[in-house]
Design an enzyme around this catalytic site. Sequence first.
Site, PDB file in Angstrom:
ATOM      1  N   ASN A 410     -11.667  24.526 -41.104  1.00  0.00           N
ATOM      2  CA  ASN A 410     -13.053  25.447 -40.512  1.00  0.00           C
ATOM      3  C   ASN A 410     -12.967  26.565 -42.323  1.00  0.00           C
ATOM      4  OD1 ASN A 410     -14.472  27.204 -38.894  1.00  0.00           O
ATOM      5  ND2 ASN A 410     -13.769  28.560 -40.058  1.00  0.00           N
ATOM      6  N   GLU A 411     -14.619  25.966 -42.911  1.00  0.00           N
ATOM      7  CA  GLU A 411     -15.326  26.416 -43.774  1.00  0.00           C
ATOM      8  C   GLU A 411     -14.596  26.441 -44.851  1.00  0.00           C
ATOM      9  OE1 GLU A 411     -17.923  28.965 -40.660  1.00  0.00           O
ATOM     10  OE2 GLU A 411     -17.208  30.118 -42.057  1.00  0.00           O
ATOM     11  N   ASN A 412     -13.709  25.780 -44.950  1.00  0.00           N
ATOM     12  CA  ASN A 412     -13.455  26.097 -46.552  1.00  0.00           C
ATOM     13  C   ASN A 412     -13.874  25.240 -47.387  1.00  0.00           C
ATOM     14  OD1 ASN A 412     -11.434  28.266 -44.845  1.00  0.00           O
ATOM     15  ND2 ASN A 412      -9.560  26.096 -45.235  1.00  0.00           N
TER      16      ASN A 412
END
Length: 792
Positions: A410-412
Amino acid sequence: MLEATPLGDGWILRYESDTPAASVPGCVHTDLMAAGVIPDPFLGRDETEVAWVGRRDWTYERELGDLSASVAHEQTDLVFDGLDTVAEISLDGRPLGTVRNMHRSYRFDVTGLSGRLSVRFVSAYAEAEAVRGRLGERPAAYAEPYQYLRKMACSFGWDWGPTLVTAGIWRPVRLERWSTARIARVRPLVTVDEGVGVVELAVDVERTRGEAPLTVEATVGGVRARATVDGSGGVVRLRVPDAEVWWPRGYGEQPLYDVELRLLYGEDALDVWRRRVGFRTVELDRRPDAHGTGFTLVVNGERLFARGVNWIPDDVFPSRITRARYRERLEQAAAAGVDLVRVWGGGIYESEDFYDACDELGLLVWQDFPFACAAYPEEQPLRGEVEAEARENVVRLMPHPSLVLWNGNNENLWGFRDWGWEPALAGDSWGEGYYLGVLPRVVAELDPTRPYTAGSPWSGSWRHHPNDPAHGTHHSWEVWNREDYADYRLSVPRFVAEFGWQAPPAYTTLRRALPGEELAPDSPGVLHHQKADDGNGKLERGLARHFAVPDGDFDRWHYLMQLNQARAGAAGIEHWRAHWPVCAGTVVWQLNDCWPVTSWAAIDGDGREKPLYHELKRLYADRLLTLRARDGRLEWAAVNQSAQDWRGTLILRRMSVEGEVLGQAAVELAAVGRTVARAGVPRELTPVGPKEFLVADAEGLRALHFPVPDRDVPYPAPRFDVALAPDGITVTARTLVRDLLLQADRLDPGARADRGLVTLLPGEEVTIGVSGWRTPDVRSARSALYCVEPTR
């Protein structure tokens, strides 16, 4: 036959001189609460009073007795399904091993041993800080060191969650006694081949006697097959003619087939493995087209617009989540029209109970691997832990037909490119090797029946910005953070995997969480239960664009904030659904909460539905009617996600706020199944100025368009009659009544309404069903009704 003995009883928790009883499965916080050592951290500001718990080491102990191998069993194993997180296990002072991953199970050979079992948990803070000291700093969205160990990240706090760093035996523990051999792993590949259901079971076995001839026998759908175990493994294949296909909800039924696999020595059964499977195919269409790069789920050949919600752990203490609670929450999702649940990467791989419920309800599951909002080191031992947990959980979850997508993080990938990580890292590892290397390799090897995507958001490659709305998945957070929710209508992402707007929880939830506090938007407890950066500031700025912000009236503030959340969700979903098939899905942030808090959730931490939840019923229904401005003209759109054609008459009425019909027309509505029909509104019906609006009605569905914000509309003072009805109330409007809401929990803490916001024209009535209302009366019903009022 293998025998399993649960070890849930008889545990104690070592705490200074006291030794309170410990619940297993459980965690330190829940045990200390049960013993009266700490207060409930969900209440008031007591979260801060228990922060010390996460900084200490803790020990769980119990007697095991004599584990000498009996005549019937050659080996005894001690099996932990989940330990949170870094722990040393010993038996009668003899070390059995050290573990460091919440997301894995562990097995120890304890044959012939006896004595006292001890599980000593090292503070997660101490371990994380030691790893950081060895490997160096890695940037993250939050200051807590969650990226340095394999633990549920959100136990360190999030912008909707408390900081309650847990420790404990969080999943079941047992003894397993067995002889000759046992089933170590079964990897099921379930596919459909020209109408035939195919199950291939790859079996790994562990032996005590390497020379013993073994076979495996499997049955599914009345079909039986056998295969020889060669050394440590074997493969058995079964073909089920005329297998019924499993469908997502809304597209068909969810038939499930029992699979049983037995490990045999001669004709004697040594071990057995049982699961349920469903036959279906799943693809992810990521082909480039004129609009960019698509991201469309295809199940059994059917292209879907995904009507999704993001799922976070339903309790910050996940050992408290029961099978019944999973079922209740997921039934709420299904009842709202949801057909996809994304298990977000800052949480956990959920229990079998979660995926079982999704299988039965037809809810598609998008499963993140547990990485969120941080640069994660890739050095050992973390790299080995990541691969081990991925291998175990991919195989564990493979039987579930509801699981349709693996997602790396998630969102890295977005964070690396946009949040200043790249220069700060200066070449240090940050997780790319997991998302573009380890994880896709593991999925391709073990579960080739399902697609994998490297992250969310992710454009598909570094050739495009990770959060480019034209390519792959997109997270829309600029709107909440800086803009008006009307700006959702300015773009058409290919797949909106996160977007949302905040609102406080239900009034009764707040009252329970903040006992004795005089509620106000800026009262100490309300602010403590708002974890987002400048959360209340963003709420009030977002409200001020549409309504006058109430001054000193908490009840009015509470209603308007919940209304604004529902309006924001509608602005996005109506727009994006109307652009199918360019946009192929919306995943609302978020379905649920893990404690009582002001957040983006549709269902609050006590399980009460906010107005957004009821609005989702309309927004995610198979048929949706919407009005929107496009290219300088007003347009209606009829979204038809059902298989049947939608044909009928659309009634358009230009009206004044006093209730006068200023113009009317009937137009033909024809939307073929799985398509969107749209057309311009006749210009003579376009409302002009703040006193006019447009109403569109078709087959019980309604859409409204006001050309100016509510703060500029000269609404009449709302007048309506209220009467008791069987199992509810009936409201009859005498004027225009805009966004009427019954806050059922104000009638009774256990009361629930069957609908949320509704706008009534003069003379119209609505019956609102109410369950759990013990002493119905009209006066209390009227006091629990809220609607938009004229701006003062």
